[in-house]
Scaffold this motif. Sequence first.
Motif, PDB file in Angstrom:
ATOM      1  N   ARG A 103     142.896  47.793  -1.370  1.00  0.00           N
ATOM      2  CA  ARG A 103     141.495  47.383  -1.239  1.00  0.00           C
ATOM      3  C   ARG A 103     140.571  48.098  -2.231  1.00  0.00           C
ATOM      4  N   ASN A 104     140.956  49.298  -2.690  1.00  0.00           N
ATOM      5  CA  ASN A 104     140.110  49.980  -3.668  1.00  0.00           C
ATOM      6  C   ASN A 104     140.331  49.464  -5.091  1.00  0.00           C
ATOM      7  N   ARG A 105     141.169  48.440  -5.243  1.00  0.00           N
ATOM      8  CA  ARG A 105     141.381  47.793  -6.540  1.00  0.00           C
ATOM      9  C   ARG A 105     140.963  46.320  -6.506  1.00  0.00           C
ATOM     10  N   VAL A 106     141.061  45.715  -5.330  1.00  0.00           N
ATOM     11  CA  VAL A 106     140.800  44.277  -5.251  1.00  0.00           C
ATOM     12  C   VAL A 106     139.347  43.942  -5.567  1.00  0.00           C
ATOM     13  N   ASN A 107     138.429  44.907  -5.375  1.00  0.00           N
ATOM     14  CA  ASN A 107     137.013  44.635  -5.651  1.00  0.00           C
ATOM     15  C   ASN A 107     136.532  45.257  -6.950  1.00  0.00           C
ATOM     16  N   CYS A 108     137.459  45.700  -7.805  1.00  0.00           N
ATOM     17  CA  CYS A 108     137.086  46.260  -9.111  1.00  0.00           C
ATOM     18  C   CYS A 108     136.826  45.147 -10.123  1.00  0.00           C
ATOM     19  N   LYS A 109     135.935  45.413 -11.064  1.00  0.00           N
ATOM     20  CA  LYS A 109     135.684  44.479 -12.139  1.00  0.00           C
ATOM     21  C   LYS A 109     136.949  44.298 -12.984  1.00  0.00           C
ATOM     22  N   LYS A 179     134.180  41.816   3.322  1.00  0.00           N
ATOM     23  CA  LYS A 179     134.869  40.771   2.562  1.00  0.00           C
ATOM     24  C   LYS A 179     135.190  41.203   1.142  1.00  0.00           C
ATOM     25  N   SER A 180     134.474  42.190   0.602  1.00  0.00           N
ATOM     26  CA  SER A 180     134.775  42.668  -0.744  1.00  0.00           C
ATOM     27  C   SER A 180     136.062  43.485  -0.781  1.00  0.00           C
ATOM     28  N   LEU A 181     136.457  44.050   0.358  1.00  0.00           N
ATOM     29  CA  LEU A 181     137.682  44.851   0.433  1.00  0.00           C
ATOM     30  C   LEU A 181     138.826  44.080   1.084  1.00  0.00           C
ATOM     31  N   TYR A 182     138.474  43.155   1.967  1.00  0.00           N
ATOM     32  CA  TYR A 182     139.472  42.347   2.677  1.00  0.00           C
ATOM     33  C   TYR A 182     139.089  40.873   2.524  1.00  0.00           C
ATOM     34  N   PRO A 183     139.139  40.343   1.320  1.00  0.00           N
ATOM     35  CA  PRO A 183     138.630  38.979   1.077  1.00  0.00           C
ATOM     36  C   PRO A 183     139.358  37.912   1.882  1.00  0.00           C
ATOM     37  N   SER A 204     126.323  46.787   3.728  1.00  0.00           N
ATOM     38  CA  SER A 204     127.014  46.423   2.492  1.00  0.00           C
ATOM     39  C   SER A 204     128.525  46.368   2.728  1.00  0.00           C
ATOM     40  N   ASN A 205     129.295  47.018   1.863  1.00  0.00           N
ATOM     41  CA  ASN A 205     130.753  46.955   1.986  1.00  0.00           C
ATOM     42  C   ASN A 205     131.338  48.230   2.583  1.00  0.00           C
ATOM     43  N   SER A 206     130.543  48.913   3.412  1.00  0.00           N
ATOM     44  CA  SER A 206     131.017  50.146   4.039  1.00  0.00           C
ATOM     45  C   SER A 206     132.264  49.878   4.876  1.00  0.00           C
ATOM     46  N   ASP A 207     133.266  50.705   4.682  1.00  0.00           N
ATOM     47  CA  ASP A 207     134.514  50.564   5.435  1.00  0.00           C
ATOM     48  C   ASP A 207     134.678  51.701   6.438  1.00  0.00           C
ATOM     49  N   LEU A 208     133.555  52.368   6.758  1.00  0.00           N
ATOM     50  CA  LEU A 208     133.582  53.426   7.754  1.00  0.00           C
ATOM     51  C   LEU A 208     133.702  52.813   9.152  1.00  0.00           C
ATOM     52  N   GLU A 209     133.951  53.647  10.153  1.00  0.00           N
ATOM     53  CA  GLU A 209     133.996  53.165  11.531  1.00  0.00           C
ATOM     54  C   GLU A 209     132.619  52.645  11.898  1.00  0.00           C
ATOM     55  N   PHE A 210     132.556  51.367  12.279  1.00  0.00           N
ATOM     56  CA  PHE A 210     131.274  50.723  12.519  1.00  0.00           C
ATOM     57  C   PHE A 210     131.367  49.843  13.751  1.00  0.00           C
ATOM     58  N   PHE A 211     130.212  49.417  14.239  1.00  0.00           N
ATOM     59  CA  PHE A 211     130.175  48.590  15.439  1.00  0.00           C
ATOM     60  C   PHE A 211     130.996  47.319  15.259  1.00  0.00           C
ATOM     61  N   GLN A 212     131.839  47.059  16.220  1.00  0.00           N
ATOM     62  CA  GLN A 212     132.702  45.872  16.232  1.00  0.00           C
ATOM     63  C   GLN A 212     132.282  44.999  17.401  1.00  0.00           C
ATOM     64  N   ASP A 257     132.541  57.514  20.627  1.00  0.00           N
ATOM     65  CA  ASP A 257     131.767  56.645  19.736  1.00  0.00           C
ATOM     66  C   ASP A 257     130.740  57.423  18.913  1.00  0.00           C
ATOM     67  N   ALA A 258     130.820  58.754  18.932  1.00  0.00           N
ATOM     68  CA  ALA A 258     129.839  59.577  18.212  1.00  0.00           C
ATOM     69  C   ALA A 258     129.893  59.326  16.709  1.00  0.00           C
ATOM     70  N   THR A 259     131.089  59.198  16.155  1.00  0.00           N
ATOM     71  CA  THR A 259     131.219  58.937  14.718  1.00  0.00           C
ATOM     72  C   THR A 259     130.623  57.585  14.359  1.00  0.00           C
ATOM     73  N   MET A 260     130.877  56.592  15.195  1.00  0.00           N
ATOM     74  CA  MET A 260     130.317  55.266  14.951  1.00  0.00           C
ATOM     75  C   MET A 260     128.789  55.316  14.963  1.00  0.00           C
ATOM     76  N   LEU A 261     128.235  56.072  15.898  1.00  0.00           N
ATOM     77  CA  LEU A 261     126.772  56.218  15.959  1.00  0.00           C
ATOM     78  C   LEU A 261     126.245  56.886  14.691  1.00  0.00           C
ATOM     79  N   ALA A 262     126.911  57.960  14.259  1.00  0.00           N
ATOM     80  CA  ALA A 262     126.470  58.668  13.050  1.00  0.00           C
ATOM     81  C   ALA A 262     126.497  57.749  11.836  1.00  0.00           C
ATOM     82  N   ASN A 263     127.544  56.944  11.717  1.00  0.00           N
ATOM     83  CA  ASN A 263     127.637  56.007  10.591  1.00  0.00           C
ATOM     84  C   ASN A 263     126.538  54.947  10.667  1.00  0.00           C
ATOM     85  N   THR A 264     126.263  54.479  11.880  1.00  0.00           N
ATOM     86  CA  THR A 264     125.232  53.466  12.076  1.00  0.00           C
ATOM     87  C   THR A 264     123.858  53.994  11.685  1.00  0.00           C
TER      88      THR A 264
END
Length: 347
Positions: A103-109, A179-183, A204-212, A257-264
Motif C-alpha cells: 500500500r505504500n507503493r500503490v499510491n506513489c506517482k 481508497k488511495s491505499l486500498y483501491p 484524507s488517506n490516514s490509515d491510523l486506527e479510526f472510527f469504523q 478506544d483511547a487511541t481511536m479518540l486521540a487519532n480522531t
Amino acid sequence: MIQFAVTPKSDKWAMDYGQLMQQKGFDDRASTALDRIADQFIPANTYEWVIKIKGQPDTYQNFTPQQVNDYIARIKLMYVSFLSMRPTSMVAEIPGFETIVPRNRVNCKIIVNHNTQNELSSLSTRIVEAMHYKEAREKIYPVIAHQMNIKTCVYCNANYAISDVDDKGYFDLDHWKPKSLYPYLCVAFYNLQISCAPCNRRKSNSDLEFFQLWNDQILTNREIFKFDLSKADISKYWITHLKEELNIKLANIYPHDATMLANTEDKLHISIRYKEHRDVAEEMLWRAKAYNMGHWTSFGNALNTLGITEEDKRRFLMGTYVQRDEIYLRPLVKMAQDVAKAAEIRF
C-alpha cells in the motif's frame, strides 16, 4: 458516536447495493477499464516503469508489468465479492494484495524512467477511476443510503453529509480503509462511510486506527464516543449564565478506544469545533431546569391533539431525536442526548 453491528438487515442493504452495481454493468465496465490499465504497462525496450517514492527525493523503485497484471487480476477476481463483503473478510483479503504491490507503493506517482520529470497518476488513482467510484457514489449508493437513516457525518455528527450534482442529491463518502491505499475496496459497501466534506478532507488517506461505522464482531450497536460535560461546568454555567463555561469534550466510552479518540481529535478536531455549538447544549440545560414532571405531562396531553406518537412527543419536547440509534438523522443529536443525560433530564 454509535457503531453499527452488521445484521441481516445491513447485509440486505449490502446485497441490494451489489445487485444494483451489477445491474448497471459496473462489474463489466470495471473489468474492461482495469484491463486497459494493465495494457499500459506492456514491457518495452525503450523505457521502464518506476515509482517515485514519497518523502525520498530522487529515489525510485522498479514497477514491473507483472506486478500490475497480478494486482489487476486479483481485483477482477474479487470485484463482485467485495461489493457486499463484511468488514472482517475485507481485512482478511488485504495481505494477498500487499504481497503483490504494498500500500505504500500503490499510491506513489509513476514515471516512465529515472530521467524524466513527467509524473503520471498513481496506480491507486487509476484503479479507483477504472472502478467508477465517483459514479457509484453519486448514482448507486444514494438509493441504499436513504433506507439506512443516516443523513449526517458519522465522524462528527455536526453536519449533514448530503451534496448535489446536477440537482440530484448524493452523499459525501469517506472510506474506512482509504481508497488511495486500498483501491480495490473503493466501492465495497461496508468500506463506505457517510461523512461531511470537512471530516472527509481532514481524515484524507490516514490509515491510523479510526472510527469504523460497521462492525461484524459485535452483536448490537455500540456507543464508541460520547460528549462529556461535567457537573462542575454545569454548576459554573448556572452561576455565570455564560455558555463559554460549558466545556464539552469528545470522550471514549471504553479504555481500548483511547487511541481511536486521540487519532480522531488529532485529525478532525471535533471538541474544538463543538465549541461553536454550545448554544444547543445551553438550551438542553434550560429544559432540565424549566420542565418538571408536571410540565412534561401537561405538554404531552396538549400534543395529543396532534395525533402523533409518544416517540414524536418526546422528540418535540426535547427538540431533537431521543433514541440512541437515531443520532445520524440530524446534526448535533449526539451532543444534545449526552448533555440531556448529564443534566439528568427524565421523562
